[in-house]
Design a protein around this motif. Structure first.
Motif, PDB file in Angstrom:
ATOM      1  N   ASP A 221     -29.324 -40.705 -33.006  1.00  0.00           N
ATOM      2  CA  ASP A 221     -29.521 -40.321 -31.615  1.00  0.00           C
ATOM      3  C   ASP A 221     -28.188 -40.169 -30.893  1.00  0.00           C
ATOM      4  O   ASP A 221     -27.994 -39.250 -30.089  1.00  0.00           O
ATOM      5  CB  ASP A 221     -30.380 -41.361 -30.896  1.00  0.00           C
ATOM      6  CG  ASP A 221     -31.764 -41.506 -31.510  1.00  0.00           C
ATOM      7  OD1 ASP A 221     -32.271 -40.519 -32.079  1.00  0.00           O
ATOM      8  OD2 ASP A 221     -32.336 -42.620 -31.426  1.00  0.00           O
ATOM      9  N   ILE A 266     -32.203 -32.445 -27.828  1.00  0.00           N
ATOM     10  CA  ILE A 266     -32.007 -33.700 -27.100  1.00  0.00           C
ATOM     11  C   ILE A 266     -31.507 -33.456 -25.687  1.00  0.00           C
ATOM     12  O   ILE A 266     -31.753 -34.262 -24.780  1.00  0.00           O
ATOM     13  CB  ILE A 266     -31.038 -34.627 -27.866  1.00  0.00           C
ATOM     14  CG1 ILE A 266     -31.094 -36.056 -27.278  1.00  0.00           C
ATOM     15  CG2 ILE A 266     -29.618 -34.072 -27.873  1.00  0.00           C
ATOM     16  CD1 ILE A 266     -30.339 -37.073 -28.085  1.00  0.00           C
ATOM     17  N   VAL A 270     -34.913 -37.360 -23.185  1.00  0.00           N
ATOM     18  CA  VAL A 270     -35.430 -38.334 -24.134  1.00  0.00           C
ATOM     19  C   VAL A 270     -36.319 -39.326 -23.396  1.00  0.00           C
ATOM     20  O   VAL A 270     -36.187 -39.533 -22.190  1.00  0.00           O
ATOM     21  CB  VAL A 270     -34.301 -39.093 -24.865  1.00  0.00           C
ATOM     22  CG1 VAL A 270     -33.399 -38.125 -25.614  1.00  0.00           C
ATOM     23  CG2 VAL A 270     -33.480 -39.929 -23.886  1.00  0.00           C
TER      24      VAL A 270
END
Length: 289
Positions: A221, A266, A270
Motif C-alpha cells: 500500500d 489508489i 482508500v
C-alpha cells in the motif's frame, strides 16, 4: 498496565451479552471491518476463553496535542490520497462496544510534517509552506525513530488532527488523507481512546486514556502511494514496516490496517477499517513507553 480479560462461556452469560457462542478471537479484522473468529469452545463449555485480544499499546510520540476539535473531517485542505478511516472500539472482556468514548486521530501529511510541529518535524525536505522537494524516495533508512518524550507545539496549525465520539455501536469515522513518511519511522497514524470524560465547550475533558496505539500499513500500500503526487516528491529515506522500531509485528492486533481500494487506482481514495480491543479500566497514555 493491562490485564488479560476473559468471559465465562456459560449459556446465561452468553445470552445476556448477546454473543451467541463463545469463541477465542485472534483480533484480526477484514477490510470491511468485520472480525474473524475460530470457535474453540461451545456455549456449554465450562472453560474460559479470551473474548478479544487487547490491541497493542505503543508510545504516544512527541507530537500529540490534546485535541479540542471534535470533528469528522480533519483534512483542512491538505493534499493527498483521500482516506476514510473507520474504527470500532470494544471492551475486550465482553466484546460489547464502548459508546461515547473519545477517539483521537493524528498523523503527518504527505511530506511527513505534523501540524503544530512543522519546524520540529523531520519531513521530506521543505516545510509545507515552502517549495516541495523533488525526486523519488530511495536509500537506506537512517536515524532513530522519534521517542515518547512530548514536545511543546511550535505553531498553531491543527490539520490532520481531530477527535470523534463513538456511537452506540462503538464506531467512529474520520475523513483524512493517507499519511506520508519521515526519517526513522514507517508510515503510520496515531490513535488514543479516552473514557470516563465528558463533552464541554472546550472539547472532551476528564476521564482517562485507556488505549494509546498506532495504525500501520502494508508495504504494498505504501509503495502504491509513493507513485502518487505529492508523496512522489518526498525524498526522505523511507523506513519499511519490517524495519520500524515501534510496530510490534503482530498484525491487526498491533494496528496493521487493511485497506480497500481499486488496484492501480489508489489515487482515487482508500478505506481502512479496524476493531480496537481495549480495557476501559486500564490507563494507557503512552507516555512511559
Amino acid at each position: 498496565m493491562t490485564r488479560r480479560r476473559v468471559v465465562v462461556a456459560g449459556g446465561a452469560a452468553v445470552a445476556a451479552a448477546g454473543l451467541g457462542t463463545v469463541a477465542a478471537t485472534a483480533a484480526s479484522a477484514s477490510p470491511d471491518g468485520s472480525t474473524s473468529a475460530s470457535p474453540s469452545a461451545s456455549a456449554s463449555s465450562p472453560s474460559k476463553e479470551v473474548c478479544y485480544r487487547l490491541t497493542s499499546e505503543t508510545t504516544e510520540g512527541p507530537y500529540y496535542i490534546d485535541a479540542d476539535k471534535i470533528r469528522k473531517n480533519i483534512t483542512e485542505g491538505k493534499e493527498g490520497i483521500p482516506m476514510t478511516l473507520r474504527l470500532k472500539v470494544i471492551d475486550s472482556e465482553t466484546c460489547k462496544p464502548l459508546a461515547k468514548a473519545a477517539v483521537d486521530l493524528w498523523h503527518c501529511d504527505a511530506l511527513g510534517f505534523y501540524s503544530g510541529y512543522e519546524d520540529a518535524s523531520s519531513g521530506g525536505g521543505t516545510p509545507p509552506t515552502g517549495a516541495p522537494p523533488t525526486g523519488t524516495p530511495t536509500g537506506t533508512p537512517t536515524g532513530r525513530p522519534p521517542g515518547g518524550g512530548h514536545q511543546d507545539p511550535t505553531d498553531d496549525k491543527r490539520y490532520l488532527r481531530g477527535t470523534q465520539l463513538t456511537d452506540r455501536h462503538g464506531f467512529v469515522e474520520f475523513t483524512t488523507i493517507f499519511p506520508g513518511w519521515y526519517r526513522g519511522r514507517c508510515v503510520h497514524m496515531h490513535t488514543k481512546v479516552h473514557v470516563g470524560g465528558k463533552m464541554t465547550d472546550s472539547g472532551y475533558e476528564g476521564g482517562h486514556a485507556c488505549h494509546t496505539g498506532q495504525l500501520f500499513f502494508a508495504e504494498e500500500d505504501v509503495l502504491a502511494s509513493a507513485e502518487v503526487a505529492p508523496y512522489s516528491t518526498n525524498t526522505t529515506e523511507r523506513t519499511t514496516l519490517d524495519e520500524d522500531g515501534i510496530y510490534p509485528g503482530n498484525g491487526a492486533e498491533g494496528g496493521l490496517l487493511p485497506l480497500k481500494y481499486r488496484k492501480g487506482k489508489i489515487a482515487k481514495g482508500v478505506v481502512g477499517s479496524l476493531t480496537l480491543g481495549v480495557d476501559p479500566d486500564a490507563t494507557n497514555d503512552g507516555t512511559g513507553m
